[in-house]
Design a protein around this motif. Structure first.
Motif, PDB file in Angstrom:
ATOM      1  N   PHE A 111       0.834  -1.204   0.000  1.00  0.00           N
ATOM      2  CA  PHE A 111       0.000   0.000   0.000  1.00  0.00           C
ATOM      3  C   PHE A 111       0.873   1.260   0.000  1.00  0.00           C
ATOM      4  CE2 PHE A 111      -3.011  -3.123   1.397  1.00  0.00           C
ATOM      5  CZ  PHE A 111      -4.237  -2.680   0.922  1.00  0.00           C
ATOM      6  N   ARG A 112       0.400   2.258  -0.750  1.00  0.00           N
ATOM      7  CA  ARG A 112       0.960   3.604  -0.700  1.00  0.00           C
ATOM      8  C   ARG A 112      -0.149   4.526  -0.225  1.00  0.00           C
ATOM      9  NH1 ARG A 112       3.224   1.380  -5.353  1.00  0.00           N
ATOM     10  NH2 ARG A 112       5.526   1.450  -5.428  1.00  0.00           N
ATOM     11  N   LEU A 113       0.064   5.192   0.926  1.00  0.00           N
ATOM     12  CA  LEU A 113      -0.965   6.010   1.555  1.00  0.00           C
ATOM     13  C   LEU A 113      -0.545   7.470   1.528  1.00  0.00           C
ATOM     14  CD1 LEU A 113      -1.528   3.810   4.736  1.00  0.00           C
ATOM     15  CD2 LEU A 113      -2.864   3.753   2.656  1.00  0.00           C
ATOM     16  N   ALA A 114      -1.529   8.373   1.285  1.00  0.00           N
ATOM     17  CA  ALA A 114      -1.327   9.813   1.408  1.00  0.00           C
ATOM     18  C   ALA A 114      -2.514  10.356   2.200  1.00  0.00           C
ATOM     19  CB  ALA A 114      -1.246  10.481   0.036  1.00  0.00           C
ATOM     20  N   ALA A 115      -2.248  11.158   3.257  1.00  0.00           N
ATOM     21  CA  ALA A 115      -3.325  11.622   4.126  1.00  0.00           C
ATOM     22  C   ALA A 115      -3.177  13.116   4.364  1.00  0.00           C
ATOM     23  CB  ALA A 115      -3.290  10.863   5.449  1.00  0.00           C
ATOM     24  N   ARG A 116      -4.368  13.754   4.612  1.00  0.00           N
ATOM     25  CA  ARG A 116      -4.390  15.188   4.901  1.00  0.00           C
ATOM     26  C   ARG A 116      -5.646  15.493   5.695  1.00  0.00           C
ATOM     27  NH1 ARG A 116      -4.100  20.118   0.442  1.00  0.00           N
ATOM     28  NH2 ARG A 116      -4.233  21.848   1.956  1.00  0.00           N
ATOM     29  N   ARG A 117      -5.498  16.390   6.669  1.00  0.00           N
ATOM     30  CA  ARG A 117      -6.658  16.780   7.462  1.00  0.00           C
ATOM     31  C   ARG A 117      -7.452  17.837   6.702  1.00  0.00           C
ATOM     32  NH1 ARG A 117      -6.879  18.734  13.827  1.00  0.00           N
ATOM     33  NH2 ARG A 117      -9.078  19.347  13.831  1.00  0.00           N
ATOM     34  N   CYS A 118      -8.805  17.648   6.689  1.00  0.00           N
ATOM     35  CA  CYS A 118      -9.723  18.611   6.073  1.00  0.00           C
ATOM     36  C   CYS A 118     -10.790  18.926   7.110  1.00  0.00           C
ATOM     37  CB  CYS A 118     -10.354  18.040   4.803  1.00  0.00           C
ATOM     38  SG  CYS A 118      -9.155  17.723   3.490  1.00  0.00           S
ATOM     39  N   GLY A 119     -10.613  20.004   7.832  1.00  0.00           N
ATOM     40  CA  GLY A 119     -11.582  20.388   8.861  1.00  0.00           C
ATOM     41  C   GLY A 119     -11.608  19.331   9.962  1.00  0.00           C
ATOM     42  N   GLU A 120     -12.785  18.744  10.205  1.00  0.00           N
ATOM     43  CA  GLU A 120     -12.937  17.721  11.233  1.00  0.00           C
ATOM     44  C   GLU A 120     -12.765  16.322  10.649  1.00  0.00           C
ATOM     45  OE1 GLU A 120     -13.195  18.390  14.398  1.00  0.00           O
ATOM     46  OE2 GLU A 120     -13.091  20.507  13.862  1.00  0.00           O
ATOM     47  N   MET A 121     -12.372  16.248   9.397  1.00  0.00           N
ATOM     48  CA  MET A 121     -12.228  14.966   8.719  1.00  0.00           C
ATOM     49  C   MET A 121     -10.751  14.714   8.370  1.00  0.00           C
ATOM     50  SD  MET A 121     -15.216  13.567   8.398  1.00  0.00           S
ATOM     51  CE  MET A 121     -16.978  13.961   8.306  1.00  0.00           C
ATOM     52  N   LEU A 122     -10.471  13.436   8.052  1.00  0.00           N
ATOM     53  CA  LEU A 122      -9.161  13.033   7.554  1.00  0.00           C
ATOM     54  C   LEU A 122      -9.385  12.403   6.191  1.00  0.00           C
ATOM     55  CD1 LEU A 122      -6.116  12.732   8.171  1.00  0.00           C
ATOM     56  CD2 LEU A 122      -6.625  10.393   8.943  1.00  0.00           C
ATOM     57  N   LEU A 123      -8.757  12.990   5.176  1.00  0.00           N
ATOM     58  CA  LEU A 123      -8.905  12.506   3.818  1.00  0.00           C
ATOM     59  C   LEU A 123      -7.670  11.659   3.492  1.00  0.00           C
ATOM     60  CD1 LEU A 123     -10.490  12.560   1.132  1.00  0.00           C
ATOM     61  CD2 LEU A 123      -9.132  14.560   0.487  1.00  0.00           C
ATOM     62  N   VAL A 124      -7.931  10.407   3.031  1.00  0.00           N
ATOM     63  CA  VAL A 124      -6.853   9.463   2.748  1.00  0.00           C
ATOM     64  C   VAL A 124      -6.986   8.981   1.322  1.00  0.00           C
ATOM     65  CG1 VAL A 124      -5.776   7.268   3.348  1.00  0.00           C
ATOM     66  CG2 VAL A 124      -6.776   8.715   5.145  1.00  0.00           C
ATOM     67  N   SER A 125      -5.888   9.070   0.568  1.00  0.00           N
ATOM     68  CA  SER A 125      -5.811   8.502  -0.774  1.00  0.00           C
ATOM     69  C   SER A 125      -4.786   7.377  -0.741  1.00  0.00           C
ATOM     70  CB  SER A 125      -5.382   9.581  -1.777  1.00  0.00           C
ATOM     71  OG  SER A 125      -5.126   8.991  -3.046  1.00  0.00           O
TER      72      SER A 125
END
Length: 885
Positions: A111-125
């Motif tokens: 797996f290759r993971l990329a994550a970023r916080r967006c407000g109260e959420m966590l966006l993961v690609s």
């Protein structure tokens, strides 16, 4: 069609008409997570899965909005670091990337993971590589390598010594130095920091060389005192130079130099335990300085009060100064109080760590307080040795907890330590404890160390003990074996033990050495027939083989033994017994021999025989020379016959005496065995090897004594034919024997049928007739067939002026080979019942001495019939049989 959750639209500023198609056609998996916090805490404990696009659903094998959380669907996300990565990105707000191989929870992909916080959420690609054969092989090799590496690390970790683990985990500064040069064997990081030394400069080197600052006169004297006296040394608030930082500030420590002992109780080194109390000493000094300042302030306040009484103006000024001073003092008192509380808290932490070390020490330690010796502290090791739990031990008087030791002298030892204030050291002191429902005899090495109050009075005792029962028991067992060997050495008869198929000589006492003409050094641990090659063809090996094969002892009388004494052939005559020795599984593993040299007795008897033969030959010559002188020489012949009769009587007495010659040696052996039992401690007698050997010796003595009794009975058979005959009622004899055998007949469920009325009276020795009947009936009971009820028939009839007595049973029976050996002395074919193999021999001798015969008819598993023909029948009576149930 799936719809995007509103939080996603809030987080991403895309037009609604573009966002949904973008997510659906994306080849990259998109995951939207929401943090889950612990109750009453801001710590993230999990993430809910709010949304998965089509690529993410395909890879994760989950629906668009799955129920549950990240860790419920992927529990291995903790171990693989995914959860920690997500939490870090969310808490810091810094976007991040993470790559990993994930062979868990049904997923086996890279797996290759990329994550970023967006407000109260966590966006993961994330993306996942497909598994290829080459990659499988590489991963398999990698995992195998990782497994081997992990196994190697585990093995290396396992091999680390228990001592190093205790030292490393100790919450105090701890070091162990061993030997007269005090070589540092172990040192934890705390004490290395105190010394200011890395491990390589301290471990394996003499302490006073590695840490020269510890070689001062004071420390050297303390170490030498511990090594010399074996007494621990305690130093409170000892000032030591700061070796780790070189600071001018002097640290203070509480030191304990504890002797390190080996299994024999010898002091082999010193254990150093140090606890830093610098902050406590400084705080106390600060409090003392503060008190002095307060005293000075009070003095100044007095002066101000005096000035107040002189002038109001001065009073106002003094009050202002006093208030300012009070404010300063109150601030400083508050500051010092906080520092003191922190120091006390640190001291408590150190004490708690010291208590944990106390709990984990493998040395049994207890602290007793007051005149009743109440157990104030007891670590798990001492509770285990006592056989009590800590809950039972703490706050309980010692002799209430262990009442069984009240009268074993321990209270007197404790009282003496309290009275004198002098420690008591005990080595291998025995005690009896009730542990787990049984009484155990234990041996201890322990120290009673007095505890002193500030007034100098002894208020309690520290007990430090180790159990050395195994070492003491092993030493006592060795002493018992040596004592047993001494018994063999002092025995008045020849004793030997031969083991294994080659009959290796394990025991050869001086009596046997004298018979063989060999020393112990020449015989012990060598095969018997290599020690005595000249006896190889004299039949002794065949006799030993028979004893091993059958498990039946072999008794021999006046057997010639041809040996070499100092190179010269010598013929001896010996009486001996070969007795089988069995191992724990019941197999014959060795043979014990007990022998007596009877060469002198045999020579004396043969001399008598030669004299008798010479007299007979002389008389025959005289009779042949002149029949005319027969009447004249009748008187002389009568005298000669009287002499022969006396010689025969002397010969019979000699045989009887010879049978009794073995009684004195075996009685001496029995006495020595009883003395050994009386002198051996009970614990040694109960040990498995000693108990078995003593039991075998006791049984051998008993069998030997019984054999001597049988030999005496056999010698008395020589006189059986001269016992006066009486008119005997055969039915009465059988009835008396039946009454004697009632318990055996009842236990066997036997049916006894008697038909002797037609020939019930005959002229015979009553004692000998009873012996015949008793032996035949008891044999029928002993050798019954377990598969069917026992039936015994006793009948008689007249034939050619004789009485024929028949005893028939339906027991085990005998084959033709056994029937041929049946009437031999000491012959037995079954070992499941007790017996000596002499009963039927006596029946045959009694019948033949009286001019009768005894024969046997038998068939295996059918039964046996003994037929005894006795002369001198009186009369017959015709009558029917009667049955005795």
């Amino acid at each position: 069609m799936p719809t995007v959750a509103p939080p996603l639209r809030a987080a991403l500023h895309f037009p609604a008409e573009l966002l949904q198609p973008l997510l659906e056609v994306s080849l990259t998996a998109i995951n939207l997570l929401r943090p889950v916090y612990r109750p009453d805490s801001e710590e993230i404990e999990d993430f809910t899965l709010e949304y998965l696009n089509l690529a993410g659903q395909r890879i994760m094998r989950l629906p668009e909005q799955p129920d549950g959380t990240l860790l419920t669907h992927l529990p291995h996300a903790l171990a693989t670091g995914i959860f920690a990565f997500y939490r870090h990105v969310y808490e810091t707000g810094e976007a991040g990337r993470y790559h990993l191989n994930y062979p868990h929870d049904g997923l086996d992909q890279f797996f290759r993971l990329a994550a970023r916080r967006c407000g109260e959420m966590l966006l993961v690609s994330f993306t996942a590589d497909e598994v290829s054969p080459d990659r499988d092989a590489i991963e398999a090799a990698l995992r195998a390598s990782q497994a081997r590496e992990q196994a190697a690390r585990t093995e290396a970790e396992t091999q680390r010594g228990e001592l190093q683990r205790v030292v490393e985990q100790a919450p105090v500064a701890l070091a162990i130095a061993r030997g007269p040069d005090l070589v540092v064997e172990a040192a934890n990081p705390a004490i290395l920091a105190l010394w200011g030394k890395p491990p390589e400069e301290a471990l394996g080197k003499p302490l006073l060389e590695a840490v020269p600052e510890a070689a001062g006169p004071g420390h050297r004297a303390l170490f030498e005192s511990v090594l010399r006296t074996g007494q621990p040394v305690v130093a409170r608030e000892h000032a030591a130079p700061n070796l780790s930082t070189g600071s001018q500030e002097t640290p203070f420590f509480d030191f304990v130099y504890q002797p390190l002992r080996d299994e024999q109780g010898q002091v082999t080194g010193v254990i150093t335990v140090a606890t830093e109390v610098t902050q406590l000493v400084q705080t106390r000094q600060q409090v003392q300085d503060l008190n002095e300042q307060l005293a000075a302030a009070n003095s100044k306040l007095e002066s101000l009060n005096a000035g107040l009484r002189t002038t109001n103006a001065t009073l106002l000024t003094a009050q202002g100064e006093q208030q300012q001073l009070n404010d300063v003092l109150e601030a400083r008192v508050a500051e010092r109080t906080l520092a003191l509380q922190a120091a006390l808290a640190e001291t408590e932490t150190q004490r708690r760590r010291l208590h944990e070390l106390f709990e984990q020490m493998p040395l049994a330690i207890a602290v007793l307080q007051g005149p009743e010796y109440v157990i104030e502290m007891a670590n798990p090791t001492v509770c285990t040795l006592w056989g009590r739990t800590p809950a039972q031990a703490l706050d309980t008087p010692l002799f209430d907890l262990l009442p069984e030791i009240r009268d074993q002298g321990f209270k007197e030892l404790l009282d003496e330590v309290v009275r004198t204030g002098v420690p008591y050291v005990a080595t291998e002191l025995p005690s009896v404890l009730l542990r787990h429902g049984r009484r155990d005899t234990l041996y201890w090495n322990f120290v009673y160390q007095p505890l002193f109050a500030p007034s100098g009075q002894v208020t309690g005792i520290t007990v430090m003990a180790t159990e050395v029962s195994a070492q003491v028991t092993a030493r006592l067992h060795l002493a018992a074996q040596q004592q047993l060997q001494a018994v063999f050495e002092q025995a008045p008869v020849a004793i030997g033990v031969f083991s294994g198929p080659d009959y290796v000589v394990d025991v050869c006492n001086p009596g046997l050495q004298a018979i063989w003409g060999r020393t112990a050094a020449q015989a012990v641990n060598r095969p018997l027939f290599e020690v005595l090659p000249e006896i190889r063809n004299q039949g002794f090996k065949e006799q030993l083989d028979e004893v091993v094969a059958t498990g039946v002892p072999y008794l021999a009388h006046e057997v010639p033994l041809q040996v070499l004494h100092q190179g010269q052939p010598t013929t001896l005559y010996v009486n001996f017994v070969y007795h089988p020795l069995r191992d724990a599984q019941g197999y014959v593993s060795a043979v014990a021999a007990v022998a007596t040299d009877v060469t002198e007795q045999v020579s004396a008897r043969r001399q008598v025989q030669r004299l008798n033969e010479a007299n007979v030959q002389r008389l025959n010559r005289e009779l042949a020379a002149s029949n005319a002188d027969l009447l004249a020489n009748n008187h002389e012949l009568t005298d000669t016959n009287r002499q022969l009769t006396r010689a025969n009587v002397d010969l019979d007495n000699f045989i009887y005496t010879a049978s009794h010659d073995l009684k004195t040696p075996i009685t001496n052996i029995e006495g020595l065995l009883q003395e050994l039992l009386f002198s051996l401690p009970a614990s040694i007698q109960r040990s498995e090897p000693v108990r078995e050997v003593l039991a075998m010796m006791q049984k051998a003595v008993e069998r030997f004594q019984q054999t001597i009794v049988h030999l005496t009975d056999i010698s008395r058979l020589q006189l059986a034919h001269v016992q006066p005959a009486e008119e005997v009622n055969l039915a009465d004899v059988i009835e008396n024997v039946r009454l004697d055998l009632t318990p055996q007949l009842a236990a066997a469920g036997a049916q006894l049928e008697v038909d002797v009325v037609r020939c019930s009276r005959l002229s015979f020795s009553p004692k000998n007739l009873r012996s015949i009947v008793y032996n035949l009936l008891s044999n029928a009971v002993k050798y019954r067939a377990p598969a069917r009820p026992l039936r015994v028939q006793v009948r008689c009839h007249s034939a050619a002026g004789a009485t024929v007595l028949e005893v028939q049973d339906n027991g085990l029976g005998l084959d033709a080979l056994q029937q041929g050996k049946l009437f031999g002395m000491f012959v037995r074919f079954h070992d499941h019942v007790p017996g000596s193999g002499i009963g039927l021999y006596m029946v045959k001798r009694i019948a033949e001495n009286a001019g009768g015969t005894v024969t046997v008819r038998s068939e295996p598993n059918v039964g046996t019939t003994f037929v005894v023909t006795l002369p001198r029948m009186v009369r017959d009576h015709e009558a029917g049989a009667h049955q005795v149930p």
